[in-house]
Design an enzyme around this catalytic site. Structure first.
Site, PDB file in Angstrom:
ATOM      1  N   ASP A   1      45.731  56.983  49.776  1.00 30.59           N
ATOM      2  CA  ASP A   1      46.467  58.000  49.012  1.00 30.59           C
ATOM      3  C   ASP A   1      45.951  58.092  47.577  1.00 30.59           C
ATOM      4  O   ASP A   1      46.726  58.110  46.618  1.00 30.59           O
ATOM      5  CB  ASP A   1      47.968  57.682  49.005  1.00 30.59           C
TER       6      ASP A   1
ATOM      7  N   ARG B   1      47.447  63.142  54.196  1.00 29.52           N
ATOM      8  CA  ARG B   1      48.603  62.919  55.059  1.00 29.52           C
ATOM      9  C   ARG B   1      49.858  63.454  54.379  1.00 29.52           C
ATOM     10  O   ARG B   1      49.919  63.585  53.145  1.00 29.52           O
ATOM     11  CB  ARG B   1      48.754  61.449  55.432  1.00 29.52           C
TER      12      ARG B   1
ATOM     13  N   TRP C   1      52.963  63.563  52.763  1.00 31.75           N
ATOM     14  CA  TRP C   1      54.010  62.876  52.013  1.00 31.75           C
ATOM     15  C   TRP C   1      55.264  63.746  51.980  1.00 31.75           C
ATOM     16  O   TRP C   1      56.364  63.288  52.253  1.00 31.75           O
ATOM     17  CB  TRP C   1      53.514  62.566  50.602  1.00 31.75           C
TER      18      TRP C   1
END
Length: 334
Positions: free
Chosen positions: A185, A241, A243
């Site tokens: 991330d 991805r 969140w």
């Protein structure tokens, strides 16, 4: 060579301009509105040859709620300090001469809002030719840069850590020709940001994720947009991805090496997000851009669909991105 002439040459090199002029102005009498061509000059030099030895000292010297530009020129060196640009100090530029030799570094982990090496809370901020790093390593959240102020721009910067490198938190932001490195991330938050000609480098050995964008409502005009640039790395990584339930990320005209996982995107274990996220790709190239095995809920954008993401319009850039000043005046505190 006189001291004024030396300063003239040094600053011209730092901002990569052809010419500038320097005048002496006492801050007690200067109350004019913002002039985008002129800035107060503060010099940071660890050897003591500047106005300050530490970056934070120079920022602290800027008056609260200032309405003029302040250009803080940082002489090459490794500055071991945590730096904060507070909310009441807009219109600051932090500039090195080359990112490779002007380094702001710290070693902290834990809370994403407390661990950053450099924190930007003010509006109308610019960083140029700096390395911003968190050297904590691969054992937890360790933010190098937090950007929580509106209208922030970064030019030619290197931003490095391992997990949660860049907290692109809130506001409108622009990154140009920056290098951003991490594994997990390593660009995350809910800003409206355009990354133009940036180099993203994944350090994830097995299965990392570059983006974690947190848009939580279709009414939020936020997204991470990557225009041009390239993706490299080791191991393998997802492009992003989810969140937030309405997470939005677009890659356009980007070179993707084989480090990108074939499926491309990850729903973070919540399949319901597949219906609401917006993950788009447009005319990307390289082995990692092969969409034959992409998740079906990502998008191959048409020209018309990609058009809104191919300019600075989403971040309102024409209204606030500004050129480097061409004139400098010395700031006197007394």
């Amino acid at each position: 060579m006189g001291s004024v002439l030396k300063l003239y040459i040094q600053v011209a090199f730092a901002v990569k301009i052809v010419s500038c002029s320097i005048t002496m102005v006492d801050n007690t009498t200067s109350k004019s509105p913002i002039d985008l061509s002129t800035a107060f000059l503060l010099r940071v030099d660890q050897s003591g040859q500047g106005d300050y030895k530490r970056i934070q000292e120079a920022i602290d010297a800027v008056p609260s709620n200032n309405s003029e530009l302040f250009f803080i020129w940082i002489k090459p060196g490794i500055y071991r300090e945590k730096v904060v640009v507070p909310v009441d100090k807009p219109f600051i530029t932090l500039s090195g001469t080359e990112a490779s030799d002007t380094v702001i570094t710290w070693n902290d982990s834990g809370d994403i809002f407390e661990s950053p090496t450099l924190t930007i809370l003010a509006t109308d901020f610019i960083a140029r030719y700096l390395t911003i790093q968190n050297t904590h390593g691969n054992t937890g959240k360790a933010v190098a840069l937090r950007v929580s102020g509106d209208k922030a721009a970064f030019y030619g910067c290197r931003i490095t850590s391992y997990q949660d490198t860049l907290l692109d938190d809130a506001g409108r932001h622009y990154y140009s020709n920056c290098y951003i490195e991490g594994a997990v991330d390593f660009i995350f938050g809910n800003a409206a940001s355009l990354y133009e000609r940036c180099h993203l480098h994944s350090m994830a050995e097995e299965s990392g994720a570059m983006m974690a964008q947190k848009r939580e409502s279709p009414l939020e005009n936020t997204a991470f947009i990557f225009l041009g640039g390239k993706i490299t790395g080791v191991g393998s990584t997802f492009l992003g991805r989810a969140w937030g339930a309405y997470s939005r990320v677009v890659f356009a005209l980007t070179y993707m090496s084989g480090v990108v996982k074939p499926e491309g995107w990850n729903d973070w274990g919540d399949s319901s997000k597949q219906r609401s996220v917006y993950y788009g790709e447009y005319k990307c190239s390289g082995p990692g851009a092969n969409r034959s095995k992409r998740v079906t809920w990502s998008r191959s954008l048409t020209k018309d669909e990609a058009a809104p993401f191919l300019t600075k319009g989403m971040i309102g850039g024409r209204g606030w991105l500004r050129p480097s000043p061409t004139h400098f005046k010395k700031y006197q505190t007394s």
